[in-house]
Design a protein around this motif. Sequence first.
Motif, PDB file in Angstrom:
ATOM      1  N   PRO A 130       0.823  -1.216   0.000  1.00 56.43           N
ATOM      2  CA  PRO A 130       0.000   0.000   0.000  1.00 56.43           C
ATOM      3  C   PRO A 130       0.851   1.257   0.000  1.00 56.43           C
ATOM      4  O   PRO A 130       1.863   1.330   0.710  1.00 56.43           O
ATOM      5  N   VAL A 131       0.433   2.217  -0.794  1.00 52.31           N
ATOM      6  CA  VAL A 131       1.183   3.462  -0.916  1.00 52.31           C
ATOM      7  C   VAL A 131       1.059   4.306   0.350  1.00 52.31           C
ATOM      8  O   VAL A 131       1.865   5.200   0.588  1.00 52.31           O
ATOM      9  N   VAL A 132       0.048   4.021   1.157  1.00 55.29           N
ATOM     10  CA  VAL A 132      -0.162   4.737   2.425  1.00 55.29           C
ATOM     11  C   VAL A 132       0.030   3.760   3.576  1.00 55.29           C
ATOM     12  O   VAL A 132      -0.655   2.742   3.655  1.00 55.29           O
ATOM     13  N   ALA A 133       0.953   4.083   4.471  1.00 54.78           N
ATOM     14  CA  ALA A 133       1.267   3.177   5.579  1.00 54.78           C
ATOM     15  C   ALA A 133       0.379   3.402   6.798  1.00 54.78           C
ATOM     16  O   ALA A 133       0.284   2.524   7.662  1.00 54.78           O
ATOM     17  N   ASP A 134      -0.266   4.538   6.873  1.00 51.81           N
ATOM     18  CA  ASP A 134      -1.102   4.889   8.024  1.00 51.81           C
ATOM     19  C   ASP A 134      -2.234   3.866   8.178  1.00 51.81           C
ATOM     20  O   ASP A 134      -3.090   3.723   7.302  1.00 51.81           O
ATOM     21  N   GLU A 135      -2.238   3.158   9.317  1.00 55.11           N
ATOM     22  CA  GLU A 135      -3.234   2.107   9.531  1.00 55.11           C
ATOM     23  C   GLU A 135      -4.648   2.664   9.645  1.00 55.11           C
ATOM     24  O   GLU A 135      -5.615   1.994   9.265  1.00 55.11           O
ATOM     25  N   THR A 136      -4.785   3.878  10.160  1.00 62.90           N
ATOM     26  CA  THR A 136      -6.109   4.499  10.253  1.00 62.90           C
ATOM     27  C   THR A 136      -6.695   4.721   8.871  1.00 62.90           C
ATOM     28  O   THR A 136      -7.882   4.447   8.625  1.00 62.90           O
ATOM     29  N   VAL A 137      -5.858   5.203   7.964  1.00 65.91           N
ATOM     30  CA  VAL A 137      -6.294   5.420   6.576  1.00 65.91           C
ATOM     31  C   VAL A 137      -6.604   4.080   5.922  1.00 65.91           C
ATOM     32  O   VAL A 137      -7.627   3.931   5.228  1.00 65.91           O
ATOM     33  N   GLN A 138      -5.753   3.090   6.137  1.00 60.73           N
ATOM     34  CA  GLN A 138      -5.979   1.770   5.546  1.00 60.73           C
ATOM     35  C   GLN A 138      -7.305   1.175   6.011  1.00 60.73           C
ATOM     36  O   GLN A 138      -8.071   0.622   5.203  1.00 60.73           O
ATOM     37  N   THR A 139      -7.597   1.295   7.307  1.00 61.43           N
ATOM     38  CA  THR A 139      -8.854   0.763   7.843  1.00 61.43           C
ATOM     39  C   THR A 139     -10.052   1.467   7.226  1.00 61.43           C
ATOM     40  O   THR A 139     -11.039   0.819   6.850  1.00 61.43           O
ATOM     41  N   TRP A 140      -9.955   2.786   7.123  1.00 61.31           N
ATOM     42  CA  TRP A 140     -11.069   3.555   6.535  1.00 61.31           C
ATOM     43  C   TRP A 140     -11.285   3.144   5.080  1.00 61.31           C
ATOM     44  O   TRP A 140     -12.414   2.938   4.645  1.00 61.31           O
ATOM     45  N   VAL A 141     -10.199   3.015   4.328  1.00 56.29           N
ATOM     46  CA  VAL A 141     -10.304   2.687   2.903  1.00 56.29           C
ATOM     47  C   VAL A 141     -10.880   1.286   2.709  1.00 56.29           C
ATOM     48  O   VAL A 141     -11.706   1.068   1.811  1.00 56.29           O
ATOM     49  N   ARG A 142     -10.477   0.330   3.530  1.00 55.43           N
ATOM     50  CA  ARG A 142     -11.048  -1.028   3.426  1.00 55.43           C
ATOM     51  C   ARG A 142     -12.566  -0.985   3.571  1.00 55.43           C
ATOM     52  O   ARG A 142     -13.301  -1.603   2.789  1.00 55.43           O
ATOM     53  N   SER A 143     -13.029  -0.254   4.579  1.00 56.24           N
ATOM     54  CA  SER A 143     -14.475  -0.143   4.815  1.00 56.24           C
ATOM     55  C   SER A 143     -15.167   0.540   3.649  1.00 56.24           C
ATOM     56  O   SER A 143     -16.232   0.097   3.189  1.00 56.24           O
ATOM     57  N   TYR A 144     -14.556   1.613   3.151  1.00 54.76           N
ATOM     58  CA  TYR A 144     -15.128   2.361   2.024  1.00 54.76           C
ATOM     59  C   TYR A 144     -15.228   1.486   0.776  1.00 54.76           C
ATOM     60  O   TYR A 144     -16.265   1.447   0.104  1.00 54.76           O
ATOM     61  N   LEU A 145     -14.161   0.758   0.476  1.00 49.28           N
ATOM     62  CA  LEU A 145     -14.142  -0.081  -0.729  1.00 49.28           C
ATOM     63  C   LEU A 145     -15.199  -1.184  -0.663  1.00 49.28           C
ATOM     64  O   LEU A 145     -15.832  -1.519  -1.673  1.00 49.28           O
ATOM     65  N   GLN A 146     -15.402  -1.737   0.510  1.00 50.19           N
ATOM     66  CA  GLN A 146     -16.441  -2.754   0.667  1.00 50.19           C
ATOM     67  C   GLN A 146     -17.828  -2.161   0.451  1.00 50.19           C
ATOM     68  O   GLN A 146     -18.689  -2.784  -0.182  1.00 50.19           O
ATOM     69  N   ARG A 147     -18.035  -0.944   0.967  1.00 52.50           N
ATOM     70  CA  ARG A 147     -19.349  -0.302   0.836  1.00 52.50           C
ATOM     71  C   ARG A 147     -19.699  -0.015  -0.617  1.00 52.50           C
ATOM     72  O   ARG A 147     -20.854  -0.149  -1.022  1.00 52.50           O
TER      73      ARG A 147
END
Length: 341
Positions: A130-147
């Motif tokens: 992942p180009v972004v290492a921030d786990e908070t951003v990664q968690t948010w993006v996972r949820s967004y992509l699923q939605r």
Amino acid sequence: MRFDEVVLAIMKAVDGQRTISSPYHLIKGKKSGQTIQDIGYFNLHPFFGVLPKLDKSDYLASVSRLQSAGLLEVGDEQVRLTSRAVELPLPETALNGWKYRGNESRFFARLSLVVQTMSCFMQNQTRFDPVVADETVQTWVRSYLQRIRFRDTDVQHAFKEQLENSLQVVEAESWQKDIIIERLSGFNIGGLTWDQIAMRRQILPIDAKIAAVEVMHAWLDVIEEIRPALLLAMLEDIVQQSALTESAKRTQSLFDRGFSLEQIAELRQLKTSTIEDHFVELAMNDRAFLYTPFMDRAVYKKINEISAELKTMRLRDIKEHLPEASYFQIRLALAMRGAGK
């Protein structure tokens, strides 16, 4: 705007009434009482926190360039504009630092990871760094992509179309918009560094950074206005809903419940001066704010008369002409004046 223009715009607004470090703290988004009240005093909302990671050396280099260009005269602490600087017109800007408070970087981090993920999945690559290492951003993006069911090709094409169409509407130079695209990464494509972008365009890296922030602010405004569904969902917690800092909100809540300034300081275990900063912030942002618990009408009126007569917002100058007024009362009156009350 170029970075030097940002610095000069701030210095033109304060007009020698602040120290040489004042613009630096404002651009970084320092949440001190002095910086917050200066935003209201001098209408500096566009520039607050636009570069939170600004290096002091980059700022001092800008001051040096402006000085060499004959636009500034730098003393021990104070900075004075030359007549040439006063007459020099500056471009309008889409910067809106007070509204976004640096959150455009969080939006871009989300965007970067979403674009990278979609790009890789479109090429059947489900494993990537992942180009972004921030786990908070990664968690948010996972949820967004699923939605949004991002694996659906229709969704992927719709996202790309909404991104391109909304960015096209943004009123900015094409090279500025290109910076945003060049910073993105995709399948087998790495985003460019600031140095690479600067070298490509023969500009300073700091100018590339401020150009990107300016486009981001304008783009976020466009997304709010035209409301493309897939991008609008990414604005969650990005737009500042209140003009107040979180600490000032807590002080306001206690004040609304009937606690005095001194009682609030004791309850919150903060210095009285810190709570005073909060009230100055409230006065600057709340048009319904009443000054009468802190001074009578005569003192309030006299402070503003002296400020207008001397053409200054310098507390010390006003205090010398009105010694019976406290510095807090002067700051409060000036904050309300800056808010147009």
